[in-house]
Each structure stands twice: as structure tokens, then as C-alpha cells.
Design a protein around this motif. Structure first.
Motif, PDB file in Angstrom:
ATOM      1  N   ARG A  81      -9.167   0.260   5.126  1.00 47.43           N
ATOM      2  CA  ARG A  81      -8.344   1.300   4.528  1.00 47.43           C
ATOM      3  C   ARG A  81      -7.061   1.381   5.333  1.00 47.43           C
ATOM      4  NH1 ARG A  81     -10.558   4.682   1.068  1.00 47.43           N
ATOM      5  NH2 ARG A  81      -9.389   6.491   1.812  1.00 47.43           N
ATOM      6  N   ILE A  82      -5.937   1.367   4.642  1.00 51.35           N
ATOM      7  CA  ILE A  82      -4.630   1.409   5.298  1.00 51.35           C
ATOM      8  C   ILE A  82      -3.905   2.662   4.846  1.00 51.35           C
ATOM      9  CG2 ILE A  82      -2.397   0.259   5.558  1.00 51.35           C
ATOM     10  CD1 ILE A  82      -3.879  -2.409   5.130  1.00 51.35           C
ATOM     11  N   GLY A  83      -3.719   3.585   5.781  1.00 48.97           N
ATOM     12  CA  GLY A  83      -2.985   4.807   5.506  1.00 48.97           C
ATOM     13  C   GLY A  83      -1.495   4.531   5.504  1.00 48.97           C
ATOM     14  N   MET A  84      -0.794   5.178   4.588  1.00 47.40           N
ATOM     15  CA  MET A  84       0.633   4.901   4.467  1.00 47.40           C
ATOM     16  C   MET A  84       1.357   6.077   3.822  1.00 47.40           C
ATOM     17  SD  MET A  84       0.602   2.231   1.234  1.00 47.40           S
ATOM     18  CE  MET A  84       2.372   2.090   1.288  1.00 47.40           C
ATOM     19  N   GLU A  85       2.659   5.999   3.820  1.00 46.34           N
ATOM     20  CA  GLU A  85       3.498   6.889   3.037  1.00 46.34           C
ATOM     21  C   GLU A  85       4.063   6.060   1.896  1.00 46.34           C
ATOM     22  OE1 GLU A  85       6.447   8.337   5.764  1.00 46.34           O
ATOM     23  OE2 GLU A  85       4.973   9.475   6.906  1.00 46.34           O
ATOM     24  N   GLY A  86       4.133   6.633   0.699  1.00 45.43           N
ATOM     25  CA  GLY A  86       4.674   5.909  -0.444  1.00 45.43           C
ATOM     26  C   GLY A  86       3.665   5.042  -1.161  1.00 45.43           C
ATOM     27  N   VAL A  87       2.444   5.521  -1.277  1.00 42.19           N
ATOM     28  CA  VAL A  87       1.387   4.729  -1.912  1.00 42.19           C
ATOM     29  C   VAL A  87       1.710   4.421  -3.378  1.00 42.19           C
ATOM     30  CG1 VAL A  87      -0.141   6.624  -2.633  1.00 42.19           C
ATOM     31  CG2 VAL A  87      -1.117   4.403  -1.988  1.00 42.19           C
ATOM     32  N   ASP A  88       2.400   5.334  -4.055  1.00 40.40           N
ATOM     33  CA  ASP A  88       2.763   5.070  -5.454  1.00 40.40           C
ATOM     34  C   ASP A  88       3.745   3.896  -5.559  1.00 40.40           C
ATOM     35  OD1 ASP A  88       1.485   7.097  -7.325  1.00 40.40           O
ATOM     36  OD2 ASP A  88       2.257   8.396  -5.747  1.00 40.40           O
ATOM     37  N   ALA A  89       4.693   3.822  -4.636  1.00 39.08           N
ATOM     38  CA  ALA A  89       5.644   2.711  -4.634  1.00 39.08           C
ATOM     39  C   ALA A  89       4.928   1.387  -4.355  1.00 39.08           C
ATOM     40  CB  ALA A  89       6.744   2.957  -3.601  1.00 39.08           C
ATOM     41  N   MET A  90       3.960   1.402  -3.446  1.00 39.12           N
ATOM     42  CA  MET A  90       3.184   0.188  -3.159  1.00 39.12           C
ATOM     43  C   MET A  90       2.393  -0.228  -4.390  1.00 39.12           C
ATOM     44  SD  MET A  90       2.587  -2.020  -0.782  1.00 39.12           S
ATOM     45  CE  MET A  90       1.522  -2.690   0.479  1.00 39.12           C
ATOM     46  N   TYR A  91       1.816   0.725  -5.075  1.00 37.43           N
ATOM     47  CA  TYR A  91       1.059   0.431  -6.295  1.00 37.43           C
ATOM     48  C   TYR A  91       1.959  -0.216  -7.349  1.00 37.43           C
ATOM     49  CZ  TYR A  91      -2.065   1.093 -10.268  1.00 37.43           C
ATOM     50  OH  TYR A  91      -2.864   0.896 -11.366  1.00 37.43           O
ATOM     51  N   GLU A  92       3.152   0.333  -7.519  1.00 31.55           N
ATOM     52  CA  GLU A  92       4.095  -0.227  -8.486  1.00 31.55           C
ATOM     53  C   GLU A  92       4.518  -1.636  -8.100  1.00 31.55           C
ATOM     54  OE1 GLU A  92       4.946   1.040 -11.453  1.00 31.55           O
ATOM     55  OE2 GLU A  92       3.492   2.613 -10.994  1.00 31.55           O
ATOM     56  N   LYS A  97       1.313  -8.143  -9.708  1.00 27.49           N
ATOM     57  CA  LYS A  97       0.738  -9.326  -9.057  1.00 27.49           C
ATOM     58  C   LYS A  97      -0.716  -9.556  -9.467  1.00 27.49           C
ATOM     59  CE  LYS A  97       3.882  -8.815  -5.197  1.00 27.49           C
ATOM     60  NZ  LYS A  97       4.627 -10.037  -4.998  1.00 27.49           N
ATOM     61  N   ASP A  98      -1.270  -8.656 -10.278  1.00 29.68           N
ATOM     62  CA  ASP A  98      -2.624  -8.790 -10.819  1.00 29.68           C
ATOM     63  C   ASP A  98      -3.694  -8.890  -9.725  1.00 29.68           C
ATOM     64  OD1 ASP A  98      -4.341  -8.815 -13.016  1.00 29.68           O
ATOM     65  OD2 ASP A  98      -4.466 -10.998 -13.002  1.00 29.68           O
ATOM     66  N   ASN A 103     -11.746  -1.560 -10.683  1.00 32.43           N
ATOM     67  CA  ASN A 103     -12.393  -0.246 -10.602  1.00 32.43           C
ATOM     68  C   ASN A 103     -11.683   0.700  -9.640  1.00 32.43           C
ATOM     69  OD1 ASN A 103     -14.423  -1.115 -12.373  1.00 32.43           O
ATOM     70  ND2 ASN A 103     -15.581  -2.000 -10.679  1.00 32.43           N
ATOM     71  N   ALA A 104     -10.482   0.331  -9.204  1.00 31.81           N
ATOM     72  CA  ALA A 104      -9.811   1.161  -8.198  1.00 31.81           C
ATOM     73  C   ALA A 104      -8.317   1.292  -8.456  1.00 31.81           C
ATOM     74  CB  ALA A 104     -10.067   0.587  -6.808  1.00 31.81           C
ATOM     75  N   PRO A 105      -7.928   1.743  -9.661  1.00 31.12           N
ATOM     76  CA  PRO A 105      -6.509   2.003  -9.897  1.00 31.12           C
ATOM     77  C   PRO A 105      -6.082   3.228  -9.087  1.00 31.12           C
ATOM     78  CG  PRO A 105      -7.792   2.877 -11.700  1.00 31.12           C
ATOM     79  CD  PRO A 105      -8.752   2.125 -10.800  1.00 31.12           C
ATOM     80  N   ILE A 106      -4.804   3.460  -9.038  1.00 30.94           N
ATOM     81  CA  ILE A 106      -4.322   4.586  -8.240  1.00 30.94           C
ATOM     82  C   ILE A 106      -4.812   5.902  -8.833  1.00 30.94           C
ATOM     83  CG2 ILE A 106      -2.100   4.857  -9.416  1.00 30.94           C
ATOM     84  CD1 ILE A 106      -1.039   5.180  -6.377  1.00 30.94           C
ATOM     85  N   GLU A 107      -5.314   6.763  -7.953  1.00 26.83           N
ATOM     86  CA  GLU A 107      -5.769   8.078  -8.389  1.00 26.83           C
ATOM     87  C   GLU A 107      -5.950   8.994  -7.187  1.00 26.83           C
ATOM     88  OE1 GLU A 107      -9.535   7.842 -10.412  1.00 26.83           O
ATOM     89  OE2 GLU A 107     -10.455   6.691  -8.826  1.00 26.83           O
ATOM     90  N   ASP A 108      -5.957  10.281  -7.477  1.00 29.27           N
ATOM     91  CA  ASP A 108      -6.234  11.285  -6.454  1.00 29.27           C
ATOM     92  C   ASP A 108      -7.742  11.377  -6.273  1.00 29.27           C
ATOM     93  OD1 ASP A 108      -3.518  11.841  -6.272  1.00 29.27           O
ATOM     94  OD2 ASP A 108      -3.620  13.468  -7.727  1.00 29.27           O
ATOM     95  N   THR A 113      -7.053  12.257  -0.704  1.00 31.53           N
ATOM     96  CA  THR A 113      -6.116  11.138  -0.661  1.00 31.53           C
ATOM     97  C   THR A 113      -5.709  10.726  -2.067  1.00 31.53           C
ATOM     98  OG1 THR A 113      -7.861   9.451  -0.711  1.00 31.53           O
ATOM     99  CG2 THR A 113      -7.114  10.208   1.467  1.00 31.53           C
ATOM    100  N   ARG A 114      -4.595  10.034  -2.135  1.00 35.17           N
ATOM    101  CA  ARG A 114      -4.192   9.300  -3.338  1.00 35.17           C
ATOM    102  C   ARG A 114      -4.286   7.841  -2.931  1.00 35.17           C
ATOM    103  NH1 ARG A 114      -2.253   9.813  -8.207  1.00 35.17           N
ATOM    104  NH2 ARG A 114      -0.608   8.468  -9.027  1.00 35.17           N
ATOM    105  N   GLU A 115      -5.006   7.026  -3.701  1.00 35.41           N
ATOM    106  CA  GLU A 115      -5.286   5.672  -3.235  1.00 35.41           C
ATOM    107  C   GLU A 115      -5.551   4.702  -4.370  1.00 35.41           C
ATOM    108  OE1 GLU A 115      -9.901   5.522  -2.028  1.00 35.41           O
ATOM    109  OE2 GLU A 115      -8.741   6.987  -0.865  1.00 35.41           O
ATOM    110  N   PHE A 116      -5.470   3.414  -3.999  1.00 37.94           N
ATOM    111  CA  PHE A 116      -5.847   2.318  -4.872  1.00 37.94           C
ATOM    112  C   PHE A 116      -6.306   1.165  -3.990  1.00 37.94           C
ATOM    113  CE2 PHE A 116      -1.564   1.185  -3.775  1.00 37.94           C
ATOM    114  CZ  PHE A 116      -1.533  -0.200  -3.758  1.00 37.94           C
ATOM    115  N   SER A 117      -6.964   0.187  -4.605  1.00 42.24           N
ATOM    116  CA  SER A 117      -7.488  -0.937  -3.833  1.00 42.24           C
ATOM    117  C   SER A 117      -7.099  -2.266  -4.462  1.00 42.24           C
ATOM    118  CB  SER A 117      -9.017  -0.865  -3.739  1.00 42.24           C
ATOM    119  OG  SER A 117      -9.425   0.313  -3.085  1.00 42.24           O
TER     120      SER A 117
END
Length: 133
Positions: A81-92, A97-98, A103-108, A113-117
Motif C-alpha cells: 500500500r502506497i500512501g500519497m496525495e493526489g490519488v485521483d490524479a494517479m488514477y486518471e 494503461k489498463d 475489483n479495485a477501482p477508485i473509491e472511498d 481512505t480513497r484508494e485503487f489498486s
């Protein structure tokens, strides 16, 4: 006593393939390259990759093989697990890149946390998260 740092060390089968994924796809910089161990960094985070390519456990004549700890089946059994700022920007950035885990799209999450995998080439799970404030 105080713990001050934790660095994930992920097992991989093909070092070059994994190194390129973490560098070119995720954006990590190469800090050290050895034959069986690589250190990558991005901002304040490090990820270590270690080679798990021992195939001797597969051979029938090795009905009682010596365990090396680097058996190839270990690759893909880890995650971090990598904690960060700007998780939505990383997701975008990573979405096209597929590599987002199906089973782990971005969500609260209920734990705050707000996270994705994503999955690396060996199927190690990397979760990017941001604490909701």
C-alpha cells in the motif's frame, strides 16, 4: 523505541520486465540495480524488487527439494500500500494503461481512505491510497 520506515520488497520472476513496469508505467526512478535486487523510488517512497525465479521445486526428481526462498511461485503473492496525495490524479494517469485491478477501482473506503489498486506484471497488488481528511 520508534519505528520510522517500512519498504515493501516484492518478489518478481523477470527483473527486467518488472523494472520497466515500475519505471515506465508507474513513474519510479531506478536507485540501484543488482542481478537479483532492484531499488526504485518515487518522491519519498521506495519499492524493492527481488528475483524469485528458482524453478527447482517443479522438477520431479526433487520430490524433497531444498527450499531457497526464491521459488518462482512466490512471485505475484505479495502486495503493498502506497500512501500519497493526489490519488485521483494517479488514477486518471494510470487508467488508460489498463492495469487497474478489475475489483479495485477508485473509491472511498470505510476505514477512511480513497484508494485503487493495480497489478504489476507478476500480479503483485499495489494499492495507492490517500487519507480522507
Amino acid at each position: 523505541m520508534k519505528m520510522i520506515e517500512a519498504i515493501p520488497a516484492l518478489p518478481v520472476k523477470e527483473m527486467e520486465r518488472s523494472l520497466l513496469f515500475y519505471k515506465d508505467t508507474l513513474g519510479f526512478s531506478i536507485l540501484h540495480v543488482g542481478d537479483e535486487f532492484v531499488v526504485l523510488g518515487l518522491d519519498e517512497v521506495q519499492v524493492h524488487l527481488w528475483l524469485a525465479d528458482d524453478e527447482n521445486w517443479r522438477k520431479e526428481e526433487h520430490w524433497n527439494p531444498v527450499v531457497t526462498g526464491a521459488e518462482s511461485f512466490i512471485a505475484g503473492t505479495s502486495g503493498c500500500r502506497i500512501g500519497m496525495e493526489g490519488v485521483d490524479a494517479m488514477y486518471e494517469r494510470l487508467g488508460p494503461k489498463d492495469i487497474i485491478h478489475p475489483n479495485a477501482p477508485i473509491e472511498d473506503k470505510p476505514w477512511g481512505t480513497r484508494e485503487f489498486s493495480v497489478l504489476d506484471p507478476d500480479r503483485n497488488l499495489i494499492t495507492f491510497f490517500e487519507w480522507k481528511r
